[in-house]
Design an enzyme around this catalytic site. Structure first.
Site, PDB file in Angstrom:
ATOM      1  N   SER A 132      40.981  86.310 -71.973  1.00  0.00           N
ATOM      2  CA  SER A 132      40.490  86.657 -70.638  1.00  0.00           C
ATOM      3  C   SER A 132      41.082  87.972 -70.161  1.00  0.00           C
ATOM      4  O   SER A 132      42.169  88.375 -70.593  1.00  0.00           O
ATOM      5  CB  SER A 132      40.884  85.559 -69.645  1.00  0.00           C
ATOM      6  OG  SER A 132      40.585  85.951 -68.325  1.00  0.00           O
ATOM      7  N   TYR A 144      47.157  79.549 -66.142  1.00  0.00           N
ATOM      8  CA  TYR A 144      45.972  79.965 -66.912  1.00  0.00           C
ATOM      9  C   TYR A 144      46.183  81.330 -67.562  1.00  0.00           C
ATOM     10  O   TYR A 144      45.975  81.507 -68.771  1.00  0.00           O
ATOM     11  CB  TYR A 144      44.771  80.004 -65.956  1.00  0.00           C
ATOM     12  CG  TYR A 144      43.498  80.515 -66.581  1.00  0.00           C
ATOM     13  CD1 TYR A 144      42.677  79.677 -67.324  1.00  0.00           C
ATOM     14  CD2 TYR A 144      43.100  81.844 -66.423  1.00  0.00           C
ATOM     15  CE1 TYR A 144      41.496  80.140 -67.884  1.00  0.00           C
ATOM     16  CE2 TYR A 144      41.924  82.316 -66.978  1.00  0.00           C
ATOM     17  CZ  TYR A 144      41.127  81.461 -67.713  1.00  0.00           C
ATOM     18  OH  TYR A 144      39.957  81.932 -68.268  1.00  0.00           O
TER      19      TYR A 144
HETATM   20  P1  NAD Z   1      32.772  76.349 -68.756  1.00  0.00           P
HETATM   21  O1  NAD Z   1      33.345  75.402 -67.788  1.00  0.00           O
HETATM   22  O2  NAD Z   1      31.310  76.405 -68.897  1.00  0.00           O
HETATM   23  O3  NAD Z   1      33.378  76.089 -70.198  1.00  0.00           O
HETATM   24  C1  NAD Z   1      34.678  75.624 -70.408  1.00  0.00           C
HETATM   25  C2  NAD Z   1      34.553  74.423 -71.308  1.00  0.00           C
HETATM   26  O4  NAD Z   1      35.850  74.042 -71.744  1.00  0.00           O
HETATM   27  C3  NAD Z   1      33.971  73.188 -70.641  1.00  0.00           C
HETATM   28  O5  NAD Z   1      32.567  73.168 -70.734  1.00  0.00           O
HETATM   29  C4  NAD Z   1      34.609  72.060 -71.413  1.00  0.00           C
HETATM   30  O6  NAD Z   1      33.720  71.551 -72.375  1.00  0.00           O
HETATM   31  C5  NAD Z   1      35.764  72.715 -72.137  1.00  0.00           C
HETATM   32  N1  NAD Z   1      37.000  71.996 -71.825  1.00  0.00           N
HETATM   33  C6  NAD Z   1      37.792  72.132 -70.739  1.00  0.00           C
HETATM   34  N2  NAD Z   1      38.816  71.271 -70.829  1.00  0.00           N
HETATM   35  C7  NAD Z   1      38.627  70.576 -71.982  1.00  0.00           C
HETATM   36  C8  NAD Z   1      39.359  69.525 -72.628  1.00  0.00           C
HETATM   37  N3  NAD Z   1      40.502  69.012 -72.112  1.00  0.00           N
HETATM   38  N4  NAD Z   1      38.858  69.033 -73.787  1.00  0.00           N
HETATM   39  C9  NAD Z   1      37.719  69.527 -74.316  1.00  0.00           C
HETATM   40  N5  NAD Z   1      37.017  70.523 -73.769  1.00  0.00           N
HETATM   41  C10 NAD Z   1      37.480  71.024 -72.607  1.00  0.00           C
HETATM   42  O7  NAD Z   1      33.357  77.786 -68.382  1.00  0.00           O
HETATM   43  P2  NAD Z   1      33.378  79.186 -69.167  1.00  0.00           P
HETATM   44  O8  NAD Z   1      33.705  80.178 -68.124  1.00  0.00           O
HETATM   45  O9  NAD Z   1      32.203  79.362 -70.020  1.00  0.00           O
HETATM   46  O10 NAD Z   1      34.668  79.029 -70.082  1.00  0.00           O
HETATM   47  C11 NAD Z   1      34.679  79.286 -71.471  1.00  0.00           C
HETATM   48  C12 NAD Z   1      35.940  80.061 -71.821  1.00  0.00           C
HETATM   49  O11 NAD Z   1      35.849  81.353 -71.224  1.00  0.00           O
HETATM   50  C13 NAD Z   1      37.227  79.449 -71.306  1.00  0.00           C
HETATM   51  O12 NAD Z   1      38.229  79.556 -72.300  1.00  0.00           O
HETATM   52  C14 NAD Z   1      37.580  80.328 -70.136  1.00  0.00           C
HETATM   53  O13 NAD Z   1      38.962  80.352 -69.901  1.00  0.00           O
HETATM   54  C15 NAD Z   1      37.087  81.661 -70.638  1.00  0.00           C
HETATM   55  N6  NAD Z   1      36.892  82.693 -69.627  1.00  0.00           N
HETATM   56  C16 NAD Z   1      35.979  82.532 -68.643  1.00  0.00           C
HETATM   57  C17 NAD Z   1      35.812  83.543 -67.710  1.00  0.00           C
HETATM   58  C18 NAD Z   1      34.826  83.417 -66.600  1.00  0.00           C
HETATM   59  O14 NAD Z   1      34.848  84.251 -65.690  1.00  0.00           O
HETATM   60  N7  NAD Z   1      33.953  82.430 -66.587  1.00  0.00           N
HETATM   61  C19 NAD Z   1      36.585  84.703 -67.791  1.00  0.00           C
HETATM   62  C20 NAD Z   1      37.501  84.837 -68.815  1.00  0.00           C
HETATM   63  C21 NAD Z   1      37.650  83.825 -69.736  1.00  0.00           C
END
Ligand code: NAD
Ligand code: MG
Length: 302
Positions: free
Chosen positions: A194, A207
């Site tokens: 991230s 985080y």
């Molecule tokens: P999202 O909520 O759609 O996806 C995150 C997924 O993580 C969930 O759908 C879930 O299936 C999984 N998860 C969470 N806890 C879990 C657990 N204990 N066991 C199994 N699965 C679990 O959100 P997203 O934003 O698409 O996130 C995907 C990745 O992107 C993450 O690692 C997040 O940190 C990273 N990220 C997101 C952003 C943003 O702005 N959305 C920015 C930087 C990084």
């Protein structure tokens, strides 16, 4: 400048306006959030992602694949020719079923593995199941993550700290270690880090710390596995509109402004991440190892 009619819409697009400048209403979902209930809906590439055979015959395990960025990755990988194993939490079954249909619509196989990545037993079972159903494994995408905003360190308890570390970095270590015996030369590992690894928000200490750890793990492991022909890389998203943000990922009052402070002036959509994962998984990135690819709307990174 003018462009010939025909291809304009696909090959020449203004990144400022390609996706809408959203102003999400204040909303709340219990963790984990569902894409189905997100307002506005996200673009995960259902209608737009076009594959060109770049992952033909590959066998990929993707965590957090039901929604957001992981769902966009699953759709892209399938349309590029890969079969996919999808990991997600049991509460996300409905989102996962939606993605299964898109993958099958692309003529590829989808295998669903609900479970909790903070449980070491599930991490092992997930890899075993994926290898069994896919008939092997040559692409791992460690994308699952949890993000819960806490304004004050005094309120950041042991339990949250532990749960965030277990989910975001310890699971990557466990799943990757379990996957390694199955990965042959040519295989790839891509993890989701991230912008928070570089510019931590004051309310995301646990985080952001896990995301910095993912970067460092990636750079070290890439060197360890390079001689075996296994490439390890990461992708660092900026503000991407996903269910993570409304299930306490942000303070509620921040949601309407989400992503507007990037140079592009808007939040990113999950499908804008997918090409980075496809690139790092396909053999065309053969000389790219230990890299973190920024997909963040232009925020400068060190
Ligand atoms: P999202 O909520 O759609 O996806 C995150 C997924 O993580 C969930 O759908 C879930 O299936 C999984 N998860 C969470 N806890 C879990 C657990 N204990 N066991 C199994 N699965 C679990 O959100 P997203 O934003 O698409 O996130 C995907 C990745 O992107 C993450 O690692 C997040 O940190 C990273 N990220 C997101 C952003 C943003 O702005 N959305 C920015 C930087 C990084
Ligand atoms: Mg989800």
């Amino acid at each position: 400048m003018t462009h010939a009619a025909g291809n304009d819409q696909l090959t020449f697009q203004d990144p400022v306006t390609r996706f809408p400048d959203i102003t999400p209403p204040v909303q709340d979902q219990p963790e984990p959030g569902l894409d189905r209930e997100l307002v506005p809906q996200t673009d995960r590439g259902h209608d737009s992602y076009r594959g060109t055979g770049r992952l033909e015959g590959r066998r990929a395990l993707i965590t957090g694949a039901d929604s957001g960025i992981g769902a966009a990755i699953a759709i892209a990988f399938a349309r590029e020719g890969a079969d996919v194993a999808l990991s997600y939490l049991p509460a996300e079954e409905a989102d996962a079923e939606d993605i299964r249909k898109v993958v099958e619509g692309a003529g590829r196989k989808a295998f669903l593995f609900p479970g909790d990545l903070s449980d070491p037993v599930y991490c092992e079972e997930l890899v075993r199941g994926a290898v069994r159903e896919l008939g092997g494994l040559d692409a791992l995408v460690n994308n699952a993550g949890r993000q819960i905003a806490v304004e004050d360190l005094a309120d950041l308890g042991d339990e949250q700290w532990q749960h965030t570390f277990d989910t975001n970095i310890r699971a990557i270590y466990r799943v990757t270690r379990a996957a390694l015996p199955h990965l042959e030369a040519g295989s790839t590992i891509v993890s989701t880090t991230s912008v928070q690894a570089y510019q931590p928000s004051p309310h995301l200490l646990d985080y952001a710390s896990t995301k910095a750890a993912i970067n460092t793990f990636t750079k070290g492991l890439a060197q360890q596995l390079a001689p075996r022909g296994i490439r390890v890389n990461a992708v660092a998203p900026g503000p991407i509109w996903t269910p993570l943000q409304v299930s306490d990922g942000q303070p509620k009052e921040a949601l309407p402004h989400f992503g507007k402070n990037t140079p592009l002036g808007r939040a990113g959509q999950p499908t804008e991440l997918a090409p980075a994962y496809v690139f790092l998984t396909s053999p065309e990135s053969s000389y790219v190892l230990g890299e973190t690819l920024h997909v963040n709307g232009g925020t400068p990174m060190p």
